[in-house]
Design an enzyme around this catalytic site. Structure first.
Site, PDB file in Angstrom:
ATOM      1  N   GLY A 118       0.061  14.300  -0.070  1.00  0.00           N
ATOM      2  CA  GLY A 118       0.635  13.030   0.342  1.00  0.00           C
ATOM      3  C   GLY A 118       1.828  12.585  -0.488  1.00  0.00           C
TER       4      GLY A 118
ATOM      5  CE1 TYR B  60      -4.733   0.475  -2.098  1.00  0.00           C
ATOM      6  CE2 TYR B  60      -3.621  -0.969  -0.524  1.00  0.00           C
ATOM      7  CZ  TYR B  60      -3.613   0.138  -1.350  1.00  0.00           C
ATOM      8  OH  TYR B  60      -2.474   0.907  -1.445  1.00  0.00           O
TER       9      TYR B  60
ATOM     10  CB  SER C 199       0.124  -1.576  -1.790  1.00  0.00           C
ATOM     11  OG  SER C 199      -0.199  -1.841  -0.431  1.00  0.00           O
TER      12      SER C 199
END
Length: 307
Positions: free
Chosen positions: A24, A177, A152
């Site tokens: 990834g 998360y 993120s």
């Protein structure tokens, strides 16, 4: 290409470590660093995937061959062992550790614990926090060097209370998360200020999104978000999935830029956004109260001095 922040040290092998670097975004980051002239070590759990990653790196005919180190980064004990090994190797060889990319991350649809601590907080914050803290002497000795923490956009849905590892209320994987990533972003900016002037620069990189093992299938479960968002989740999910449908190579660009871009020489505490350009940090991550609360939690649950 020669990077100015490497000038004067070409006689020594400049090394980079990429966690979760066997597939990834992490693997694409490792490939980019190898092309830039670094001797790259990828860290992951699977020796088979590690061997495949090294083959990918070496197929690009890099100046230095790639290497794999096995470690389960969900285990803080294994993080400590990994840091000890990397530090000892660099001390023995004299080759500086120029770049540490904390790429590891995970989202859990249902609540679980690792070593008695909620798993999202362990993998997305405590693990990279501990590895970074343990390798600071090595990174400082090898300066100029760079730390890149992958963040993120999910920080935008995070509860911004850090009195404890977990906020009050039910468990929702996407929010938990995002909250762990917010903790790590606050730590990143706090660390940048702390290390200013040491020769160690600290950056956050937001990959924006890519189709990876973490996103594939996880987002289809509406229970990963709170009831307040659940009715809207199909719309939000489709938008998020569109943003995570690009190639991992594109999502790796922010990390590669943060690790190598000449324009960042002398800078620190910069967030590199999905377009691989500096962006303003998420405001709550700049709050000193958040940073101090995250620091207390981190030191309590992953003390760097422990052996």
């Amino acid at each position: 290409m020669t990077y100015p922040f490497l000038l004067g040290v070409e006689k020594r092998m400049r090394k980079a470590v990429v966690t979760a670097g066997t597939a990834g975004i992490g693997l694409e980051t490792a490939l980019g660093l190898a092309v830039a002239g670094f001797a790259v070590t990828v860290v992951g759990r699977s020796p088979d995937r590690g061997a495949q990653a090294v083959d990918r790196i070496n197929a690009m005919d890099p100046a230095q061959p790639g290497r794999f180190l096995a470690a389960d980064l969900s285990s803080l004990d294994q993080v400590r062992s990994l840091a000890d090994r990397i530090a000892a190797e660099h001390q023995a060889s004299g080759d500086p550790l120029a770049v540490l990319v904390n790429n590891v991350g995970a989202m859990f649809p249902s609540r679980r614990e690792l070593g008695g601590v909620e798993a999202s907080f362990v993998v997305n914050h405590l693990s990279p926090y501990l590895l970074t803290e343990l390798l600071l002497p090595t990174l400082t000795a090898g300066s100029p060097s760079r730390i890149v923490n992958v963040t993120s956009g999910a920080v935008g849905v995070a509860k911004q209370v850090f009195d404890a590892v977990e906020p009050p209320g039910g468990y929702y994987g996407f929010h938990w998360y995002g909250r762990a990533k917010l903790a790590n972003l606050a730590y990143t900016l706090d660390l940048a200020a702390r290390l200013d002037g040491t020769g160690v620069s600290v950056f956050a990189a937001d990959p924006g999104g890519a189709a990876t093992d973490m996103t594939n299938g996880t987002l289809t479960d509406p229970k990963i978000v709170s009831p307040a968002l659940r009715l809207l989740w199909p719309l939000v999910r489709r938008k998020f999935e569109r943003s995570t449908s690009g190639p991992a190579s594109a999502a790796a660009r922010p990390s590669i830029v943060a690790a190598t871009d000449d324009a960042l020489i002398g800078k620190t505490g910069v967030v590199i956004g999905p377009q691989a350009r500096p962006v303003a940090p998420f405001r709550p991550a700049t709050d000193r109260r958040v940073a101090e609360a995250v620091r207390r939690l981190s030191e309590a649950h992953a003390p760097a001095a422990a052996r």
